[in-house]
Design an enzyme around this catalytic site. Structure first.
Site, PDB file in Angstrom:
ATOM      1  N   ASP A 136       0.824  -1.212   0.000  1.00 52.58           N
ATOM      2  CA  ASP A 136       0.000   0.000   0.000  1.00 52.58           C
ATOM      3  C   ASP A 136       0.856   1.258   0.000  1.00 52.58           C
ATOM      4  O   ASP A 136       0.376   2.337   0.369  1.00 52.58           O
ATOM      5  CB  ASP A 136      -0.912   0.014   1.235  1.00 52.58           C
ATOM      6  CG  ASP A 136      -2.202  -0.759   1.002  1.00 52.58           C
ATOM      7  OD1 ASP A 136      -2.398  -1.254  -0.117  1.00 52.58           O
ATOM      8  OD2 ASP A 136      -3.005  -0.869   1.949  1.00 52.58           O
ATOM      9  N   ASP A 289      -6.915  -7.214  13.996  1.00 48.42           N
ATOM     10  CA  ASP A 289      -6.488  -8.553  14.398  1.00 48.42           C
ATOM     11  C   ASP A 289      -7.295  -9.056  15.599  1.00 48.42           C
ATOM     12  O   ASP A 289      -7.788 -10.185  15.613  1.00 48.42           O
ATOM     13  CB  ASP A 289      -4.994  -8.566  14.707  1.00 48.42           C
ATOM     14  CG  ASP A 289      -4.554  -7.364  15.547  1.00 48.42           C
ATOM     15  OD1 ASP A 289      -5.429  -6.617  16.032  1.00 48.42           O
ATOM     16  OD2 ASP A 289      -3.345  -7.174  15.715  1.00 48.42           O
TER      17      ASP A 289
END
Length: 533
Positions: A136, A289
């Site tokens: 990214d 996460d």
């Protein structure tokens, strides 16, 4: 002569005025103290002692459990079925599951070669592994370097894919989610995730994948982090002490007793079907996460932590990088708790005991109360009791419980136990920043979803130090503000320590602690640039 006569008169008038102002301030303080300050402070002391007891019981419980696990607990190989993967003489490697390796990146100029090289060196049948670099990066030069590195490994026969997006929607969660939509991922059974600074050992998959293959109820196998730059400076040593406790105690206890813990975002292997069943990656918080782990846990999936499988990583070595990281790690869990608490309560797929553990122990005590109580009690309430002698704090709450909690925490890193005093001061100062972040997450203010990638240096510091003489660090205005924040926090904590240990008589001891606190501020902050001997 007239001027000499006038000077003593002015001094006497100034002294009288000052004494008058002092008397007025004392009168105002005495009028407010008894009806307003004393009741508020007494209530605050009671609330803080209640939170301290919650933290104490939690630490004691975890200490007892981890002692039992180390002495009498069964190893992962006996708790879950485990058999080494072997080639079939007729079928060859066709029986091996296909594993996807995801490496999310964002302008990782200093470390991209480390992670790509380590994952390309994983020992696994070459036709059963796909490495996916999710870049990214917004810097075209860095993107070009990463792509060239992927091409270099591809020319050696490594099945590596270089994937980019048009935008950074969802940040890391968005990149991981989009990576799983690629057509070739349908061939994969498991996905291992490594952040850009993580370097797994070649046998990582051989030691983790068999657990997932032979235990269909397992969704996640998490490895332990180790730190290549733990000895770089005083600040990294402090971080190591906190994270070692997290891995050696918190993760181990959660895995052994509830088969649940928070995914650390990297150095773990997921069953792709479990990820999909839990709803995939979501970007609603900065702890994607933990979000996925909680949702998978509520679906009934089990997790396994392998403390013997270690993956090298890098700690933030500048205060600025560490501060941003701690904001994300403190704000995200509080915000996730706000979003999921009712969902956890209404869940019918897991036991009541597991729901209590997730809500009370995992979220409330560790992620919220731990930060808030440390700051409010030790940096605000205890120092305030010095000015209000009517309010007393019992010694067991101000000294004994915190001492036991600190010792239990420090035992996670025996080699640094001599730095325990520095660690206490460092953690209490950072509690101010973590408390602000936790409240930001609970109230879901504008900064709740702020995502700043933790700066990684790789081998840059070593390379520069070998070729150039060290330069005196320069502090920008923003850094000085946070240095002042550190100073205030340590000053308040020194007052609290003086009050708790020595009472309210020996003023010279207080001055000594105050001077020591400010010395540690300067040493700890500048120590982020000074190697630790």
């Amino acid at each position: 002569m007239e001027r000499l006569t006038t000077t003593p008169l002015l001094l006497e008038a100034f002294q009288a005025t000052r004494d008058d102002i002092t008397v007025q301030l004392q009168t105002v303080w005495s009028q407010f103290r008894q009806p307003l300050i004393v009741p508020i402070l007494r209530i605050s002391v009671v609330l803080c002692l209640m939170m301290s007891c919650m933290l104490f019981v939690e630490r004691l419980y975890m200490g007892i459990v981890i002692t039992w696990v180390k002495l009498f607990g069964r190893k992962p190989e006996t708790r879950f079925k485990w058999e080494a993967m072997k080639d079939d003489t007729e079928l060859g490697s066709s029986l091996y599951p296909t594993v996807l390796i995801q490496i999310p990146m964002f302008n990782e100029k200093e470390v991209y070669k480390l992670s790509i090289g380590a994952t390309c060196g994983l020992s696994w049948p070459s036709n059963k592994i796909i490495i996916q670099v999710l870049d990214d990066s917004t810097d075209p030069a860095i993107k070009n370097l990463v792509e060239l590195e992927c091409q270099r490994w591809a020319s050696k026969g490594i099945n590596i894919k270089y994937e980019v997006r048009d935008n950074r929607t969802g940040y890391k969660a968005g990149a991981l989610k989009e990576g799983l939509t690629r057509s070739y991922v349908k061939l994969c059974d498991y996905v291992a995730i490594f952040d850009a600074d993580f370097q797994p050992e070649p046998d990582f998959l051989w030691r983790t994948i068999p657990f997932l293959v032979h235990n269909p109820e397992l969704a996640l196998v998490q490895a332990r982090w180790t730190f290549v730059n733990a000895n770089e400076c005083m600040m990294t040593r402090m971080q190591e002490m906190s994270l070692d406790y997290h891995f050696t105690v918190e993760q181990e206890v959660g895995s052994s007793t509830h088969s649940f813990f928070g995914f650390n975002g990297t150095a773990g292997v997921w069953r792709i079907s479990a990820v999909n069943e839990a709803g995939g990656w979501k970007d609603r918080t900065t702890v994607e996460d933990m979000d996925l782990a909680v949702r998978a846990g509520l679906m009934g999936w089990k997790f396994l932590y392998l403390g013997d499988v270690k993956v090298k990583s890098e700690l933030p070595s500048t205060f600025k990088a560490f501060r941003y990281q701690q904001h994300r790690w403190s704000c995200g869990p509080a915000n996730l708790f706000r979003k999921m608490v009712m969902e956890i309560i209404r869940n019918k797929k897991v036991s009541l005991w597991k729901k209590v553990y997730v809500i009370y122990s995992f979220f409330l005590v560790r992620k919220i109360i731990g930060h808030i109580n440390t700051f409010v009690f030790y940096c605000v309430v205890l120092p305030a009791t010095i000015l209000v002698p009517e309010v007393e704090v019992p010694r067991w709450g101000a000294v004994y419980m915190p001492t036991i909690i600190t010792i239990l925490n420090a035992l996670g890193t025996p080699r640094s136990i001599h730095l325990m005093v520095f660690w206490i001061l460092f953690e209490n100062v950072m509690s101010l920043h973590r408390t602000k972040a936790s409240i930001t997450g609970l109230l879901e203010t504008s900064r709740a979803n702020e995502w700043i990638v933790t700066e990684k240096l790789g081998d840059a510091v070593k390379g520069k130090s070998a070729t150039k003489a060290p330069k005196k660090p320069r502090f920008r205005f923003g850094d000085r503000i946070h240095l002042f924040e550190l100073g205030v926090g340590l000053f308040l904590f020194s007052v609290a320590g003086y009050d708790a240990l020595f009472g309210k008589n020996n003023f010279f001891i207080f001055l000594y602690l105050q001077a020591l606190a400010f010395f540690i501020v300067g040493f700890g902050y500048v120590g982020t640039f000074v190697p630790n001997s």
